[in-house]
Design a protein around this motif. Structure first.
Motif, mmCIF file in Angstrom:
data_model
loop_
_atom_site.group_PDB
_atom_site.id
_atom_site.type_symbol
_atom_site.label_atom_id
_atom_site.label_comp_id
_atom_site.label_asym_id
_atom_site.label_seq_id
_atom_site.Cartn_x
_atom_site.Cartn_y
_atom_site.Cartn_z
ATOM 1 N N LEU A 1 64.650 57.144 59.896
ATOM 2 C CA LEU A 1 64.433 55.722 59.606
ATOM 3 C C LEU A 1 64.565 55.430 58.118
ATOM 4 O O LEU A 1 65.079 54.372 57.735
ATOM 5 C CB LEU A 1 63.070 55.276 60.128
ATOM 6 C CG LEU A 1 62.868 55.378 61.642
ATOM 7 C CD1 LEU A 1 61.486 54.868 62.023
ATOM 8 C CD2 LEU A 1 63.957 54.657 62.410
ATOM 9 N N GLU A 2 64.116 56.350 57.269
ATOM 10 C CA GLU A 2 64.273 56.152 55.820
ATOM 11 C C GLU A 2 65.741 56.100 55.438
ATOM 12 O O GLU A 2 66.139 55.307 54.588
ATOM 13 C CB GLU A 2 63.536 57.248 55.054
ATOM 14 C CG GLU A 2 62.033 57.044 55.067
ATOM 15 C CD GLU A 2 61.251 58.145 54.361
ATOM 16 O OE1 GLU A 2 61.815 59.243 54.140
ATOM 17 O OE2 GLU A 2 60.084 57.890 54.038
ATOM 18 N N ARG A 3 66.569 56.932 56.065
ATOM 19 C CA ARG A 3 68.015 56.880 55.793
ATOM 20 C C ARG A 3 68.600 55.555 56.282
ATOM 21 O O ARG A 3 69.508 54.998 55.663
ATOM 22 C CB ARG A 3 68.719 58.076 56.432
ATOM 23 C CG ARG A 3 68.408 59.384 55.725
ATOM 24 C CD ARG A 3 69.301 60.518 56.162
ATOM 25 N NE ARG A 3 69.061 60.973 57.523
ATOM 26 C CZ ARG A 3 68.199 61.930 57.871
ATOM 27 N NH1 ARG A 3 67.469 62.532 56.961
ATOM 28 N NH2 ARG A 3 68.078 62.284 59.136
ATOM 29 N N LEU A 4 68.082 55.031 57.390
ATOM 30 C CA LEU A 4 68.579 53.751 57.907
ATOM 31 C C LEU A 4 68.264 52.591 56.966
ATOM 32 O O LEU A 4 69.003 51.606 56.932
ATOM 33 C CB LEU A 4 67.978 53.456 59.280
ATOM 34 C CG LEU A 4 68.681 54.061 60.485
ATOM 35 C CD1 LEU A 4 67.931 53.710 61.759
ATOM 36 C CD2 LEU A 4 70.121 53.599 60.583
ATOM 37 N N THR A 5 67.165 52.686 56.209
ATOM 38 C CA THR A 5 66.834 51.595 55.282
ATOM 39 C C THR A 5 67.887 51.447 54.191
ATOM 40 O O THR A 5 67.954 50.412 53.541
ATOM 41 C CB THR A 5 65.450 51.784 54.618
ATOM 42 O OG1 THR A 5 65.456 52.961 53.825
ATOM 43 C CG2 THR A 5 64.340 51.825 55.648
ATOM 44 N N GLU A 6 68.701 52.468 53.992
ATOM 45 C CA GLU A 6 69.769 52.427 52.980
ATOM 46 C C GLU A 6 70.985 51.631 53.454
ATOM 47 O O GLU A 6 71.860 51.303 52.661
ATOM 48 C CB GLU A 6 70.215 53.857 52.633
ATOM 49 C CG GLU A 6 69.107 54.759 52.134
ATOM 50 C CD GLU A 6 68.652 54.428 50.727
ATOM 51 O OE1 GLU A 6 69.431 53.803 49.978
ATOM 52 O OE2 GLU A 6 67.528 54.803 50.378
ATOM 53 N N VAL A 7 71.070 51.355 54.760
ATOM 54 C CA VAL A 7 72.242 50.689 55.325
ATOM 55 C C VAL A 7 72.186 49.195 55.003
ATOM 56 O O VAL A 7 71.171 48.534 55.248
ATOM 57 C CB VAL A 7 72.307 50.910 56.859
ATOM 58 C CG1 VAL A 7 73.453 50.123 57.478
ATOM 59 C CG2 VAL A 7 72.437 52.390 57.172
ATOM 60 N N GLU A 8 73.277 48.690 54.462
ATOM 61 C CA GLU A 8 73.347 47.261 54.149
ATOM 62 C C GLU A 8 73.287 46.454 55.436
ATOM 63 O O GLU A 8 73.963 46.783 56.412
ATOM 64 C CB GLU A 8 74.651 46.962 53.399
ATOM 65 C CG GLU A 8 74.702 45.572 52.842
ATOM 66 C CD GLU A 8 75.921 45.346 51.959
ATOM 67 O OE1 GLU A 8 76.315 44.183 51.836
ATOM 68 O OE2 GLU A 8 76.451 46.326 51.411
ATOM 69 N N GLY A 9 72.440 45.431 55.452
ATOM 70 C CA GLY A 9 72.286 44.600 56.638
ATOM 71 C C GLY A 9 70.997 44.884 57.394
ATOM 72 O O GLY A 9 70.607 44.120 58.258
ATOM 73 N N ILE A 10 70.327 45.998 57.071
ATOM 74 C CA ILE A 10 69.042 46.310 57.696
ATOM 75 C C ILE A 10 67.948 45.906 56.720
ATOM 76 O O ILE A 10 67.912 46.388 55.588
ATOM 77 C CB ILE A 10 68.933 47.798 58.068
ATOM 78 C CG1 ILE A 10 69.944 48.131 59.165
ATOM 79 C CG2 ILE A 10 67.507 48.143 58.517
ATOM 80 C CD1 ILE A 10 69.951 49.580 59.613
ATOM 81 N N SER A 11 67.063 45.004 57.147
ATOM 82 C CA SER A 11 66.032 44.522 56.235
ATOM 83 C C SER A 11 64.676 45.193 56.469
ATOM 84 O O SER A 11 64.007 45.559 55.515
ATOM 85 C CB SER A 11 65.887 43.002 56.336
ATOM 86 O OG SER A 11 65.561 42.624 57.651
ATOM 87 N N THR A 12 64.254 45.354 57.729
ATOM 88 C CA THR A 12 62.936 45.914 58.015
ATOM 89 C C THR A 12 63.002 46.801 59.246
ATOM 90 O O THR A 12 63.626 46.427 60.248
ATOM 91 C CB THR A 12 61.902 44.793 58.260
ATOM 92 O OG1 THR A 12 61.912 43.898 57.153
ATOM 93 C CG2 THR A 12 60.505 45.357 58.433
#
Length: 97
Positions: free
Chosen positions: A24-35
């Protein structure tokens, strides 16, 4: 050049499926994902030896994702502007890192 803002990971619970938080921490780096908010954790009927994340249903502003590992299952809510297909691709990439 300004860096795009990083999404945030909300810690509502003290327990999480093993290995889930790193993905999930790696997913927070993806542009377009806010929360990203991990939610209810509970027992699963079947056993899954490896961590699996599956985009389940759309919610207002994003998607519900189901995480499974061992005999545990956990809901994860992802607020995003990404399409379901783009989110699935981002999850696959985060799982491989």
């Amino acid at each position: 050049m300004a860096q795009s803002p990083k999404g945030r990971l909300v810690w509502n619970h003290s327990t999480h499926i093993a290995g889930l938080i790193a993905v999930l921490e790696r997913l927070t780096e993806v542009e377009g994902i806010s929360t990203i908010t991990p939610a209810v954790i509970g027992p699963a009927r079947s056993k899954h030896p490896a961590l699996q994340l599956k985009v389940s249903v759309p919610i207002r502003g994003g998607f519900k994702v189901i995480a499974r590992k061992g005999k545990s299952v956990q809901e994860v809510f992802v607020l995003t502007t990404l399409s379901k297909e783009a989110l699935e691709k981002a999850i696959d990439q985060a799982m491989m890192q």
